[in-house]
Write an enzyme that holds these catalytic residues in place. Structure first.
Site, PDB file in Angstrom:
ATOM      1  N   CYS A   1       0.840  -1.197   0.000  1.00  0.00           N
ATOM      2  CA  CYS A   1       0.000   0.000   0.000  1.00  0.00           C
ATOM      3  C   CYS A   1       0.883   1.258   0.000  1.00  0.00           C
ATOM      4  O   CYS A   1       1.628   1.471  -0.946  1.00  0.00           O
ATOM      5  CB  CYS A   1      -0.998  -0.025   1.153  1.00  0.00           C
ATOM      6  SG  CYS A   1      -2.357   1.165   0.954  1.00  0.00           S
TER       7      CYS A   1
ATOM      8  N   HIS B   1      -3.692  -4.751  -0.730  1.00  0.00           N
ATOM      9  CA  HIS B   1      -3.325  -5.434   0.520  1.00  0.00           C
ATOM     10  C   HIS B   1      -3.400  -6.946   0.316  1.00  0.00           C
ATOM     11  O   HIS B   1      -4.481  -7.528   0.396  1.00  0.00           O
ATOM     12  CB  HIS B   1      -4.287  -5.027   1.640  1.00  0.00           C
ATOM     13  CG  HIS B   1      -4.098  -3.633   2.115  1.00  0.00           C
ATOM     14  ND1 HIS B   1      -3.207  -3.297   3.120  1.00  0.00           N
ATOM     15  CD2 HIS B   1      -4.668  -2.476   1.723  1.00  0.00           C
ATOM     16  CE1 HIS B   1      -3.250  -2.000   3.330  1.00  0.00           C
ATOM     17  NE2 HIS B   1      -4.127  -1.472   2.486  1.00  0.00           N
TER      18      HIS B   1
ATOM     19  N   GLU C   1      -2.537  -9.185   2.336  1.00  0.00           N
ATOM     20  CA  GLU C   1      -2.949  -9.809   3.596  1.00  0.00           C
ATOM     21  C   GLU C   1      -4.458  -9.763   3.813  1.00  0.00           C
ATOM     22  O   GLU C   1      -4.989 -10.439   4.701  1.00  0.00           O
ATOM     23  CB  GLU C   1      -2.222  -9.147   4.777  1.00  0.00           C
ATOM     24  CG  GLU C   1      -2.758  -7.800   5.210  1.00  0.00           C
ATOM     25  CD  GLU C   1      -2.284  -6.624   4.368  1.00  0.00           C
ATOM     26  OE1 GLU C   1      -2.463  -5.482   4.813  1.00  0.00           O
ATOM     27  OE2 GLU C   1      -1.724  -6.856   3.270  1.00  0.00           O
TER      28      GLU C   1
END
Length: 208
Positions: A81, A182, A184
């Site tokens: 990011c 992202h 994750e």
């Protein structure tokens, strides 16, 4: 086991990144300790919020030089990011220009879209030879951002996405990788990308 340091410079909401990289198969430490970072196989630079705030946080812990040195040494590095954005030379937010780390030339500017932030799941367009997106095709990734880089750095492998106009979704520059989205928070597609990153470490020789 492969070791990864997640750079702790005061960024919020990094626990999900720590958990995701651990689930991908690494031993993960959230730290700003330079010795621990230098001894780790990989370094992950998270980033949320304003470009200028992320740069200030990195400078407070000596993170800028850590990142530059690791990039120059060809040791695995991943920015997420705003962690991608600060790898560029500068960021423009709210009429203010902030100097970035400068691994790549170019600026991060406001998205050319009628609706910002760009928040939600979007497809990306990755080159066929991308190592980052190996085995990942047509899946969507989770984005939350109002700013992005638009000019591909020379000599890198660039993946793009669209929100209003086209912007850089990911960059692969040797052992330095970065994602605007992202991973994750991107379900199995993000988990596969993190496994690809950890798998890329095997190509590196000790001390390279």
């Amino acid at each position: 086991m492969t070791s990864v340091a997640v750079l702790d410079y005061g960024a919020g909401n990094v626990r999900s990144a720590v958990r995701a990289v651990a689930a991908a198969g690494a031993e993960v430490t959230l730290t700003a300790d330079h010795d621990v970072i230098n001894d780790s196989d990989g370094l992950l630079v998270p980033g949320v919020g304003a470009f200028s705030a992320v740069m200030a946080g990195l400078e407070n812990v000596g993170g800028v030089e850590l990142i530059r040195t690791r990039h120059e040494q060809g040791r695995p590095l991943l920015g997420i990011c705003v962690g991608l954005q600060v790898f560029f030379a500068r960021g423009h937010e709210h009429g203010v220009e902030t100097e970035g780390i400068g691994l790549w030339p170019g600026a991060v500017t406001a998205l050319a879209a009628t609706v910002v932030p760009h928040m939600g799941w979007s497809q990306v367009s990755a080159p066929e030879d991308s190592e980052m997106f190996a085995g990942i095709r047509d899946e969507r990734f989770y984005f939350v951002h109002s700013y992005a880089a638009g000019d591909p750095p020379a000599g890198t492998t660039v993946t793009t996405a669209r929100h209003g106009g086209e912007f850089i979704a990911a960059v692969e520059d040797g052992t330095t990788w970065a994602a605007q989205f992202h991973p994750e928070k991107s379900a199995e597609a993000g988990a596969r990308l993190l496994r690809n990153w950890l798998g890329s470490f095997a190509a590196q020789t000790p001390g390279s």
